[in-house]
Design an enzyme around this catalytic site. Sequence first.
Site, PDB file in Angstrom:
ATOM      1  N   ASN A 224       7.930  -4.379   9.572  1.00 43.92           N
ATOM      2  CA  ASN A 224       8.517  -4.397   8.227  1.00 43.92           C
ATOM      3  C   ASN A 224       9.200  -3.059   7.954  1.00 43.92           C
ATOM      4  O   ASN A 224       9.190  -2.167   8.801  1.00 43.92           O
ATOM      5  CB  ASN A 224       7.453  -4.732   7.168  1.00 43.92           C
ATOM      6  CG  ASN A 224       6.351  -3.704   7.138  1.00 43.92           C
ATOM      7  OD1 ASN A 224       6.583  -2.533   6.876  1.00 43.92           O
ATOM      8  ND2 ASN A 224       5.121  -4.147   7.425  1.00 43.92           N
ATOM      9  N   PHE A 339      -2.065  -0.559  -2.881  1.00 42.76           N
ATOM     10  CA  PHE A 339      -0.687  -0.608  -3.340  1.00 42.76           C
ATOM     11  C   PHE A 339      -0.267  -2.070  -3.451  1.00 42.76           C
ATOM     12  O   PHE A 339      -0.795  -2.916  -2.729  1.00 42.76           O
ATOM     13  CB  PHE A 339       0.237   0.121  -2.345  1.00 42.76           C
ATOM     14  CG  PHE A 339       0.371   1.590  -2.654  1.00 42.76           C
ATOM     15  CD1 PHE A 339      -0.696   2.437  -2.449  1.00 42.76           C
ATOM     16  CD2 PHE A 339       1.551   2.107  -3.158  1.00 42.76           C
ATOM     17  CE1 PHE A 339      -0.594   3.799  -2.750  1.00 42.76           C
ATOM     18  CE2 PHE A 339       1.670   3.456  -3.455  1.00 42.76           C
ATOM     19  CZ  PHE A 339       0.602   4.302  -3.252  1.00 42.76           C
TER      20      PHE A 339
END
Length: 420
Positions: A224, A339
Amino acid sequence: MRDKSILLIIGGGIAAYKTLELIRLLKKRGASVRVILTKGGAEFVTPLSVSTLAGDKTFTDLFDLDDEAKIGHIKLARDADLIVVAPATADLMAKMANGLANDLATTCLLAADCPVLIAPAMNPFMYEASATKRNRTQLFEDGVQFAGPANGDMACGEEGEGRMLEPVLILDKIDRLLNQKKIEGPKNLLLAGHSDSSRLEGRHVLVTAGPTHEPIDPVRYIANRSSGKQGYTIAIAARNLGATVTLVSGPTELKDPDGIHIVQVETARQMLEAAVGALPADIAICAAAVADWRVDQDHPEKIKKSASKPPSLGLVENPDILKTLSQKGPKRPQLVIGFAAETQDLVDNARKKLKAKGCDWIVANDVSPATGTFGGERNQVTVIIDEQVEKWPSLDKQKVAERLMGEVADTLSKNEQAAE
Ligand code: C5P
């Protein structure tokens, strides 16, 4: 809060009536409260109600000879362990951001050498106006602490971000600030407080950062766009506060930071193993963008390109590191922070994540391509702690990290005080 002195500044907004409740709560906790009522504030609440609750006279005028002779605006500011501005109007914030000092409230703010906490309250359009945004960023960078604002219905009939945070939640933030090991001032609380190299001394901070690479075969992998910058800056900020830091990092282009124990991994499973292996830790911050899935079969040889059709790949879910670290047990860190990278319904999704993962705080950030967060230098985060939602302005990732670690240090101090 028995030995603490709070200077409360009530600005001119409809939320001023809620500040009366804050005075009551502070007094109940044993704090001594002195109040400055601005001219605008006095349009909403009376000096009499303020004085009755605070048990002290209400200060209103810079040029009150009697007050100046007895206390003086500098002493008023200096006597305080914390200055709280609630409601903090757009006007007060603009004055603070620019150092204007034309009344008692702003003069005290400029003379302050203690932390300053503001609870903004204004119409959502005013809050989002470019000028207010600039002022917010400036105040953040000057180290001013924010409580809120919250989202919801406004007195003006509109809806959005700009409601003053509920007094109990402002109280909680005050509690955290007052329990900092060392209260630092003045303007540059951020710099002063957060560069204090001993606030996390003796603590072990575990940080995960970067992406993971999930092999498809020996030459290909699933990845990613995470650069690892936010996680690395967090690890560095924790180190700068005196913590012992273990950084479990996926593949990144970043240089190994000095003074940090770094464990380089590739896959989610390796990251989990390294993170669990690094326990016990006082604080775990999972900033890594872990791949949700990996290929379900090992391919020890390169998959051949067949002329007829592309290979079909089966996927299985990766272990959830944040969830694993959040599980109750003797090794659970005191504070686990996750997160949430979202592209829509940021706060709702982040709240769901907080619950689903079982962590204590979620730092939510909008990673829509237009924000440039992934790989970029800046980040605009919203920190969610229980019912509190704090939207921070867009800041340099290093500033986000310093601020976050400062809040972490405050919280640990508060927990410690509560346990004593
Ligand atoms: O579920 P989602 O990936 O959106 O959750 C994001 C948070 O969970 C981040 O803190 C990330 O580091 C963590 N996470 C993890 N292990 C996973 C997936 C996410 O630690 N397998």
